[in-house]
Enzyme design. Structure first.
Site, short mmCIF file in Angstrom:
data_model
loop_
_atom_site.label_atom_id
_atom_site.label_comp_id
_atom_site.label_asym_id
_atom_site.label_seq_id
_atom_site.Cartn_x
_atom_site.Cartn_y
_atom_site.Cartn_z
N SER A 97 68.66 -18.78 66.61
CA SER A 97 69.44 -18.75 67.85
C SER A 97 70.81 -19.39 67.67
CB SER A 97 68.72 -19.57 68.93
OG SER A 97 67.42 -19.13 69.11
N HIS A 112 68.97 -11.26 66.30
CA HIS A 112 68.56 -12.22 67.32
C HIS A 112 67.96 -11.50 68.52
CE1 HIS A 112 69.87 -15.63 70.27
NE2 HIS A 112 68.63 -15.80 69.84
N GLU A 137 71.12 -9.36 69.39
CA GLU A 137 72.43 -9.75 68.89
C GLU A 137 72.39 -9.57 67.38
OE1 GLU A 137 72.92 -13.78 70.24
OE2 GLU A 137 74.95 -13.43 70.88
N ASN A 147 74.00 -17.97 73.05
CA ASN A 147 73.74 -19.39 73.25
C ASN A 147 75.01 -20.22 73.33
OD1 ASN A 147 70.93 -19.57 73.66
ND2 ASN A 147 70.66 -18.93 71.53
N1 LIG Z 1 62.10 -19.05 72.38
C1 LIG Z 1 63.13 -18.27 72.61
O1 LIG Z 1 63.44 -17.91 73.77
C2 LIG Z 1 63.97 -17.77 71.46
C3 LIG Z 1 64.84 -16.68 71.70
C4 LIG Z 1 65.56 -16.16 70.63
C5 LIG Z 1 65.45 -16.73 69.36
N2 LIG Z 1 64.62 -17.81 69.17
C6 LIG Z 1 64.54 -18.35 67.80
O2 LIG Z 1 63.38 -17.80 67.21
C7 LIG Z 1 62.84 -18.75 66.27
C8 LIG Z 1 61.40 -19.06 66.64
O3 LIG Z 1 61.38 -19.57 67.96
P1 LIG Z 1 60.04 -19.55 68.84
O4 LIG Z 1 60.45 -19.77 70.25
O5 LIG Z 1 59.21 -18.38 68.48
O6 LIG Z 1 59.34 -20.88 68.30
P2 LIG Z 1 57.78 -21.26 68.32
O7 LIG Z 1 57.75 -22.73 68.20
O8 LIG Z 1 57.10 -20.59 69.47
O9 LIG Z 1 57.23 -20.56 66.99
C9 LIG Z 1 57.63 -20.96 65.70
C10 LIG Z 1 56.49 -20.65 64.77
O10 LIG Z 1 56.92 -20.94 63.44
C11 LIG Z 1 55.76 -21.39 62.75
N3 LIG Z 1 56.14 -22.04 61.50
C12 LIG Z 1 56.65 -23.29 61.32
N4 LIG Z 1 56.86 -23.52 60.01
C13 LIG Z 1 56.49 -22.38 59.36
C14 LIG Z 1 56.47 -21.98 57.99
N5 LIG Z 1 56.90 -22.81 57.03
N6 LIG Z 1 56.01 -20.75 57.67
C15 LIG Z 1 55.57 -19.91 58.63
N7 LIG Z 1 55.56 -20.22 59.95
C16 LIG Z 1 56.02 -21.44 60.30
C17 LIG Z 1 55.05 -22.29 63.74
O11 LIG Z 1 53.70 -22.47 63.39
C18 LIG Z 1 55.23 -21.50 65.02
O12 LIG Z 1 54.11 -20.66 65.26
C19 LIG Z 1 63.77 -19.96 66.30
O13 LIG Z 1 64.73 -19.81 65.30
C20 LIG Z 1 64.40 -19.84 67.69
O14 LIG Z 1 65.63 -20.48 67.77
C21 LIG Z 1 63.87 -18.33 70.18
#
Ligand SMILES: NC(=O)c1ccc[n+]([C@@H]2O[C@H](COP(=O)([O-])OP(=O)(O)OC[C@H]3O[C@@H](n4cnc5c(N)ncnc54)[C@H](O)[C@@H]3O)[C@@H](O)[C@H]2O)c1
Length: 294
Positions: free
Chosen positions: A131, A152, A164, A202
């Site tokens: 993000s 994204h 994005e 963001n």
């Molecule tokens: N939540 C949102 O609204 C949103 C929107 C767009 C982008 N993002 C981005 O997407 C990414 C994930 O966000 P999210 O909200 O899904 O987070 P989340 O915390 O729901 O999920 C992250 C996952 O990554 C896993 N993980 C951690 N270390 C790991 C590894 N070494 N190998 C494999 N898996 C691993 C965790 O177990 C977890 O299940 C981030 O970069 C975030 O910035 C989030």
């Protein structure tokens, strides 16, 4: 699951068919689902067992909802059968495209991108769903930086139309064009951003959420009235505090930390209230409590 090329099923040009999504959290499970919905074979992987079982439940629920609304072309079980949910990243060897969707920490993304590089083909596309972190910085962790790009997606991925596409310093135009087509084939409506922290979304959203938290901290209004103001006065579908709960307060904090660190500008400085909520385990909807209780 038999991995086989079946021609250009979903993607114009060269038929990307094997997709690996790393990180089965909020975003990864949605990304896996949308790739499977248009006919691709998907490997969804995570290091935590619990994330894998939650991902399976959540994808099943989402597919059933779409089917009930008549928005799924196939039976939910057919789509589900294309997604292999596994703790073993090696199952994703030789994929055509990898999407990294692990937590918003540079060190974690570095380790994951290095592991992906170890199993990818020289012509695999490696994308990150970050993000806020610089695509150029992350590209240093992959073997072929000219095959690396930001894709994204937005939450919930099966519903939100935006992707994005973020071009790193070493991302060629041809890859940007290809990812544009991939996003369209997934039913999305993409935009293109240069590689500046927070990109378009963001960079604009985080100062809004931050300001809403400060209005709450300063006792200017209640959380309900702050959200209501943005919903009814500015026609936002969700208020900024509700939206932060929806994104995840840990994810919101991580994004603000990156933006504050990169720009050094106080308009991105994480408010104390946000930090306190995260430190107390109140991460928003995913833990049933954040600014609101669910
Ligand atoms: N939540 C949102 O609204 C949103 C929107 C767009 C982008 N993002 C981005 O997407 C990414 C994930 O966000 P999210 O909200 O899904 O987070 P989340 O915390 O729901 O999920 C992250 C996952 O990554 C896993 N993980 C951690 N270390 C790991 C590894 N070494 N190998 C494999 N898996 C691993 C965790 O177990 C977890 O299940 C981030 O970069 C975030 O910035 C989030």
């Amino acid at each position: 699951m038999p991995w086989r090329r079946r021609g250009a099923l979903s993607f114009p040009g060269d038929g990307i068919l094997k997709v690996t999504v790393v990180g089965a959290g909020t975003m990864g499970r949605g990304i896996a689902q949308v790739f499977a919905q248009v006919g691709n074979e998907v490997v969804l992987t995570d290091v935590y067992e619990k994330a894998l079982s939650l991902a399976r439940d959540s994808i099943n629920t989402s597919l059933s909802k779409l089917a009930k609304k008549g928005e799924l072309k196939e039976n939910p079980d057919t789509v589900m059968s294309r997604i292999k949910i596994t703790g073993k990243l090696e199952e994703g060897a030789d994929s055509d495209i990898y999407v990294e969707a692990v937590i918003e920490k540079v060190e974690t993304k570095r380790d994951v991108l290095q592991s992906i590089s170890g199993i990818a083909k020289p012509d695999s596309i490696i994308a990150t769903n970050t993000s806020s972190i610089s695509i150029t910085q992350l590209s240093a962790f992959v073997k072929f930086p000219e095959r690396f790009i930001g894709l994204h997606f937005f939450n919930p991925v099966p519903v939100m139309k935006l992707v994005e596409i973020v071009r790193g310093e070493r991302t060629p135009d041809s890859l940007v064009r290809k990812c544009f087509e991939i996003a369209k084939a997934l039913g999305k409506d993409p935009v293109i951003s240069q590689d500046f922290p927070g990109f378009i979304s963001n960079r604009v959203l985080m100062p809004l959420i931050r300001e809403a938290i400060l209005v709450l901290e300063e006792g200017i209004a209640t959380k309900n009235d702050i959200d209501k103001t943005l919903r009814l006065g500015m026609n936002h579908p969700m208020g900024p505090l509700e939206l932060a709960d929806f994104i995840g307060l840990d994810v919101t904090l991580d994004i603000m930390e990156v933006l504050y660190h990169e720009y050094g500008d106080p308009r991105f400085k994480p408010p104390i209230t946000l930090r306190n909520l995260v430190n107390s385990g109140k991460l928003g909807r995913k833990t049933s409590e954040g600014f609101y209780k669910y």
